[in-house]
Write a protein that holds these residues in place. Structure first.
Motif, PDB file in Angstrom:
ATOM      1  N   PHE A 160       0.833  -1.208   0.000  1.00  0.00           N
ATOM      2  CA  PHE A 160       0.000   0.000   0.000  1.00  0.00           C
ATOM      3  C   PHE A 160       0.871   1.263   0.000  1.00  0.00           C
ATOM      4  N   ALA A 161       1.888   1.236   0.865  1.00  0.00           N
ATOM      5  CA  ALA A 161       2.686   2.441   1.087  1.00  0.00           C
ATOM      6  C   ALA A 161       3.784   2.576   0.041  1.00  0.00           C
ATOM      7  N   THR A 162       3.405   2.956  -1.171  1.00  0.00           N
ATOM      8  CA  THR A 162       4.410   3.172  -2.207  1.00  0.00           C
ATOM      9  C   THR A 162       4.430   4.649  -2.599  1.00  0.00           C
ATOM     10  N   PRO A 163       5.630   5.175  -2.845  1.00  0.00           N
ATOM     11  CA  PRO A 163       5.740   6.591  -3.219  1.00  0.00           C
ATOM     12  C   PRO A 163       4.938   6.904  -4.483  1.00  0.00           C
ATOM     13  N   LYS A 164       4.739   5.913  -5.334  1.00  0.00           N
ATOM     14  CA  LYS A 164       3.981   6.143  -6.563  1.00  0.00           C
ATOM     15  C   LYS A 164       2.528   6.499  -6.242  1.00  0.00           C
ATOM     16  N   ARG A 165       1.983   5.812  -5.215  1.00  0.00           N
ATOM     17  CA  ARG A 165       0.606   6.110  -4.823  1.00  0.00           C
ATOM     18  C   ARG A 165       0.522   7.396  -4.003  1.00  0.00           C
ATOM     19  N   PHE A 166       1.654   7.786  -3.397  1.00  0.00           N
ATOM     20  CA  PHE A 166       1.654   8.956  -2.505  1.00  0.00           C
ATOM     21  C   PHE A 166       2.791   9.925  -2.812  1.00  0.00           C
ATOM     22  N   PRO A 167       2.692  10.626  -3.954  1.00  0.00           N
ATOM     23  CA  PRO A 167       3.720  11.632  -4.240  1.00  0.00           C
ATOM     24  C   PRO A 167       3.504  12.838  -3.316  1.00  0.00           C
ATOM     25  N   ASN A 168       4.533  13.614  -3.085  1.00  0.00           N
ATOM     26  CA  ASN A 168       4.422  14.884  -2.335  1.00  0.00           C
ATOM     27  C   ASN A 168       3.950  14.729  -0.897  1.00  0.00           C
ATOM     28  N   VAL A 169       4.191  13.574  -0.270  1.00  0.00           N
ATOM     29  CA  VAL A 169       3.776  13.440   1.119  1.00  0.00           C
ATOM     30  C   VAL A 169       4.804  12.571   1.839  1.00  0.00           C
ATOM     31  N   THR A 170       4.975  12.806   3.143  1.00  0.00           N
ATOM     32  CA  THR A 170       5.891  11.962   3.913  1.00  0.00           C
ATOM     33  C   THR A 170       5.226  10.618   4.132  1.00  0.00           C
ATOM     34  N   LEU A 171       5.895   9.561   3.684  1.00  0.00           N
ATOM     35  CA  LEU A 171       5.314   8.229   3.738  1.00  0.00           C
ATOM     36  C   LEU A 171       6.236   7.323   4.533  1.00  0.00           C
ATOM     37  N   LEU A 172       5.727   6.732   5.626  1.00  0.00           N
ATOM     38  CA  LEU A 172       6.551   5.862   6.454  1.00  0.00           C
ATOM     39  C   LEU A 172       5.983   4.443   6.381  1.00  0.00           C
ATOM     40  N   ALA A 173       6.703   3.538   5.703  1.00  0.00           N
ATOM     41  CA  ALA A 173       6.240   2.158   5.561  1.00  0.00           C
ATOM     42  C   ALA A 173       6.712   1.356   6.770  1.00  0.00           C
ATOM     43  N   GLU A 174       6.150   1.686   7.928  1.00  0.00           N
ATOM     44  CA  GLU A 174       6.551   1.008   9.155  1.00  0.00           C
ATOM     45  C   GLU A 174       5.383   0.993  10.137  1.00  0.00           C
ATOM     46  N   TRP A 175       5.536   0.259  11.245  1.00  0.00           N
ATOM     47  CA  TRP A 175       4.488   0.187  12.263  1.00  0.00           C
ATOM     48  C   TRP A 175       4.419   1.516  13.015  1.00  0.00           C
ATOM     49  N   PRO A 176       3.207   1.882  13.463  1.00  0.00           N
ATOM     50  CA  PRO A 176       3.039   3.185  14.131  1.00  0.00           C
ATOM     51  C   PRO A 176       4.030   3.413  15.272  1.00  0.00           C
ATOM     52  N   ASP A 177       4.231   2.411  16.135  1.00  0.00           N
ATOM     53  CA  ASP A 177       5.118   2.635  17.281  1.00  0.00           C
ATOM     54  C   ASP A 177       6.520   3.058  16.836  1.00  0.00           C
ATOM     55  N   GLN A 178       6.971   2.456  15.735  1.00  0.00           N
ATOM     56  CA  GLN A 178       8.282   2.797  15.193  1.00  0.00           C
ATOM     57  C   GLN A 178       8.239   4.192  14.553  1.00  0.00           C
ATOM     58  N   ALA A 179       7.184   4.447  13.767  1.00  0.00           N
ATOM     59  CA  ALA A 179       7.061   5.731  13.069  1.00  0.00           C
ATOM     60  C   ALA A 179       6.965   6.890  14.058  1.00  0.00           C
ATOM     61  N   PHE A 180       6.263   6.675  15.175  1.00  0.00           N
ATOM     62  CA  PHE A 180       6.049   7.759  16.136  1.00  0.00           C
ATOM     63  C   PHE A 180       7.311   8.170  16.874  1.00  0.00           C
ATOM     64  N   THR A 181       8.383   7.373  16.760  1.00  0.00           N
ATOM     65  CA  THR A 181       9.631   7.832  17.356  1.00  0.00           C
ATOM     66  C   THR A 181      10.210   8.980  16.521  1.00  0.00           C
ATOM     67  N   ARG A 182       9.763   9.058  15.251  1.00  0.00           N
ATOM     68  CA  ARG A 182      10.285  10.129  14.396  1.00  0.00           C
ATOM     69  C   ARG A 182       9.264  11.243  14.165  1.00  0.00           C
TER      70      ARG A 182
END
Lengths: 227, 107
Positions: free
Chosen positions: A107-129
């Protein structure tokens, strides 16, 4: 204004901490006030109101100028789904700083989501950043409790000004049960907007995105900034 | 480049740290239709470089000129621009509004 005071103000802005710069018009003296310091300040009432509304301006009688610096609003979404594609685009146009989180790399591919910060990781990991805070809107769109629930937990703890979750009333009732079993009170879970979005009869994903963004903006302009 | 107000304050800080004289102009009051909201900044250095906007282009030239004197003197100034102002014929706001701008030196 002293350079040291400007440096301190800039450091607070960079750290996303709400701050008011007060200039006394008669003497020209300047000071910074944080939300924690408001009640001890001689201008307490005006400062409290300024933090609440986010509006800069002269105090009554014009004796002081309050320049209010609130962090720019962030939007964090779990779920790189169809609705998020439209929502990310619209949020960008509305000036929100949008991040999409979804560990499912299909789902989380830059092609589907241009111009946005996309983190292909679990929320707990993403929320550290990308840390949610009071000036963050959090939206859960995956329908998968494994992904949405950790996001909702973090958003509730961070007291995000807007929290919304996709799903029917039945789905949401189960979600509330899970969150309450994790120790959240009924008042806390009641802060989650579900079913998500303004009731405009939205059908297609872009229409649902409009209803969600509308609800976020309404919360942003009315209820946010209760310092 | 179009900087937001937070970026402008960071710019002012970096200019000052590079040893330049700096003034910060801020919209402190508006009446009627005004192009930039209260709190908007224009930052100016001693060489006349400036970033930001207090009026969307109508009175920036005048503010920069005043700012150079503020940097020189170290004394803040409060300025008003509007259609009722005599100077409006030279540097007024075409939108018909009126604004008050405070120009403060960074010391």
């Amino acid at each position: 204004m002293k350079l040291a005071l400007l440096s301190a103000l800039n450091a607070r802005i960079a750290a996303r901490e709400a701050t008011i710069l007060v200039t006394e018009m008669a003497t020209g003296s300047t000071r910074l006030v944080t939300p924690e310091e408001v009640s001890a300040d001689p201008l307490a009432d005006a400062l409290h109101e300024a933090f609440r509304t986010g509006k800069s301006g002269l105090t009554e009688g014009g004796s002081a100028f309050l320049n209010v610096h609130l962090p720019p609003v962030k939007l964090i979404v779990t779920g790189a789904v169809h609705i998020s594609q439209a929502l990310a685009e619209m949020a960008r146009l509305a000036g929100l700083d949008c991040t999409i989180i979804d560990p499912r790399t299909a789902f989380a591919t830059p092609k589907r989501f241009p111009n946005v910060t996309l983190l292909a990781e679990w929320p707990d990991q993403a929320f550290t950043r990308v840390k949610p805070d009071r000036f963050t809107a959090f939206v859960a769109l995956t329908h998968d409790p494994k992904i949405d629930d950790p996001g909702l937990v973090a958003a509730l703890k961070a007291r995000c000004f807007y929290i919304g979750a996709l799903g029917s009333r039945k789905t949401h009732a189960k979600r509330v049960e899970r969150l309450q079993s994790q120790g959240f009170t009924a008042d806390e879970t009641a802060r989650i907007h579900a079913p998500i979005g303004l009731d405009i009869g939205a059908v297609s994903p872009p229409e649902i995105a409009v209803s969600i963004l509308g609800e976020i903006i309404s919360a942003m302009r009315a209820k946010r900034r209760t310092a | 480049m179009n900087l937001n107000d937070s970026e402008l304050l960071a710019r002012a800080e970096s200019w000052a740290k590079a040893g330049r004289g700096v003034a910060i102009a801020t919209v402190i009051e508006t009446w009627g239709s005004a192009p930039r909201p209260v709190g908007s900044h224009l930052v100016i250095d001693s060489e006349g470089n400036f970033e930001g906007s207090v009026s969307g282009g109508c009175v920036e030239g005048a503010v920069v000129a005043e700012a150079l004197e503020v940097i020189e003197s170290g004394q803040p100034r409060n300025l008003e621009f509007g259609v009722a102002d005599e100077t409006a014929w030279r540097v007024g706001l075409s939108c018909g509004g009126k604004i008050a701008v405070r120009v403060e030196p960074l010391t």
